[in-house]
Structures are given as C-alpha cells and as structure tokens.
Design a protein around this motif. Structure first.
Motif, PDB file in Angstrom:
ATOM      1  N   ASN A 105       9.854  16.654  25.703  1.00  0.00           N
ATOM      2  CA  ASN A 105      10.585  16.681  24.435  1.00  0.00           C
ATOM      3  C   ASN A 105       9.739  17.213  23.296  1.00  0.00           C
ATOM      4  O   ASN A 105      10.276  17.750  22.323  1.00  0.00           O
ATOM      5  CB  ASN A 105      11.072  15.279  24.083  1.00  0.00           C
ATOM      6  CG  ASN A 105      12.395  14.935  24.716  1.00  0.00           C
ATOM      7  OD1 ASN A 105      13.258  14.371  24.056  1.00  0.00           O
ATOM      8  ND2 ASN A 105      12.577  15.284  25.967  1.00  0.00           N
ATOM      9  N   GLU A 134      10.142  21.088  22.871  1.00  0.00           N
ATOM     10  CA  GLU A 134      11.483  21.630  22.693  1.00  0.00           C
ATOM     11  C   GLU A 134      11.727  21.826  21.195  1.00  0.00           C
ATOM     12  O   GLU A 134      11.333  22.838  20.640  1.00  0.00           O
ATOM     13  CB  GLU A 134      12.500  20.702  23.354  1.00  0.00           C
ATOM     14  CG  GLU A 134      12.322  20.658  24.876  1.00  0.00           C
ATOM     15  CD  GLU A 134      13.121  19.579  25.571  1.00  0.00           C
ATOM     16  OE1 GLU A 134      13.786  18.774  24.890  1.00  0.00           O
ATOM     17  OE2 GLU A 134      13.082  19.532  26.811  1.00  0.00           O
ATOM     18  N   HIS A 182      11.143   6.501  23.482  1.00  0.00           N
ATOM     19  CA  HIS A 182      11.227   7.162  24.784  1.00  0.00           C
ATOM     20  C   HIS A 182      10.326   6.496  25.828  1.00  0.00           C
ATOM     21  O   HIS A 182      10.730   6.317  26.973  1.00  0.00           O
ATOM     22  CB  HIS A 182      10.851   8.631  24.631  1.00  0.00           C
ATOM     23  CG  HIS A 182      11.491   9.512  25.642  1.00  0.00           C
ATOM     24  ND1 HIS A 182      11.710  10.834  25.422  1.00  0.00           N
ATOM     25  CD2 HIS A 182      11.968   9.285  26.879  1.00  0.00           C
ATOM     26  CE1 HIS A 182      12.284  11.376  26.481  1.00  0.00           C
ATOM     27  NE2 HIS A 182      12.438  10.450  27.382  1.00  0.00           N
TER      28      HIS A 182
END
Length: 139
Positions: free
Chosen positions: A62, A65, A105
């Motif tokens: 992540n 990105e 996360h």
C-alpha cells in the motif's frame, strides 16, 4: 525553514514509515520461522505467508500505490515553487494518515477504520494536485 525545504520532510517521514514496516515484516517472518509456523523457503516466492506477516507485506504494498502520487506532487510543487505552508501542512496530513492507515493495517486490519483513512488521504492528495494545477494555470 522555508516552505520549499519543509516540503521535503513529509516525504522523508513517509520513507521512515516504509523502513519501519520492512523491519516489522522481517521480525514477524523470523518469529514465524522460529516458532515453526513457517519455513524460510515460503518467503522466496511469497507463498503461504503467515497471516501476521501477510498483513505487513500488504501494508508495505500500500505504501507504493497512492504514495507514489504524493511523491510526484511534492516534487513538482518543489520544482515549480508552488509550495507554501498550506501544501506543507497537506503533505504532513497525508503522511500522518498513511501512518495511521499502516497501523490499522498491521494490527486489527479492520476495513471499517482503514477505508476512511484511505479516503481522507486520497482527498488530501487530490487537493495538493488541484493546487498544483491552479498554480500552473495562473502563473
């Protein structure tokens, strides 16, 4: 410190997050091997990753990105002298949201919490890009 110099610090803080996540990934993988829940060869092609390290691996993915667009806009703001205290604050807010997103996360991984954090970061990033576009259009 000028806004131009200050523009660089949120990027450095984000890089620190990525390094911390890699350290956490390594720690969790070594613990899984030591406790017999994984074998080192499992990590060669990232197959059958233990759940606790898979969360970290996904959190790292992540960070490559949406943050890519953050780096691009930060560098462009810096290069065209469009940075100011508001864009610097936006950069810090984006990075703070990435830290909290990564924390969620690698802990509970609850989408209920992750999704709003992602959307907030996306909104901040969108505003930075809009500001860059306005700056370029008006100068």
């Amino acid at each position: 410190m000028s806004p131009t110099e200050a523009t660089l610090w949120p990027m450095i803080a984000h890089v620190a997050l990525v390094f911390c996540l890699y350290l956490l990934l390594s720690t969790r993988r070594m613990r899984a091997v030591k406790e017999g829940r994984a074998r080192p060869e499992q990590f060669r092609e990232n197959r059958e990753e233990p759940a606790e390290s898979l969360l970290v691996r996904n959190a790292i993915a992540n960070q490559f990105e949406l943050p890519v667009l953050f780096y691009a806009v930060s560098i462009l703001l810096y290069l065209v002298d469009a940075d100011n205290p508001v864009t610097v604050a936006g950069g810090w807010l984006f990075v703070a949201l990435r830290y909290v997103h990564a924390y969620v996360h690698v802990t509970s991984n609850r989408l209920r919490y992750r999704r709003p954090l992602f959307i907030a970061g996306l909104a901040v990033l969108g505003l930075l890009w809009i500001w860059l576009g306005v700056w370029l259009a008006l100068t």
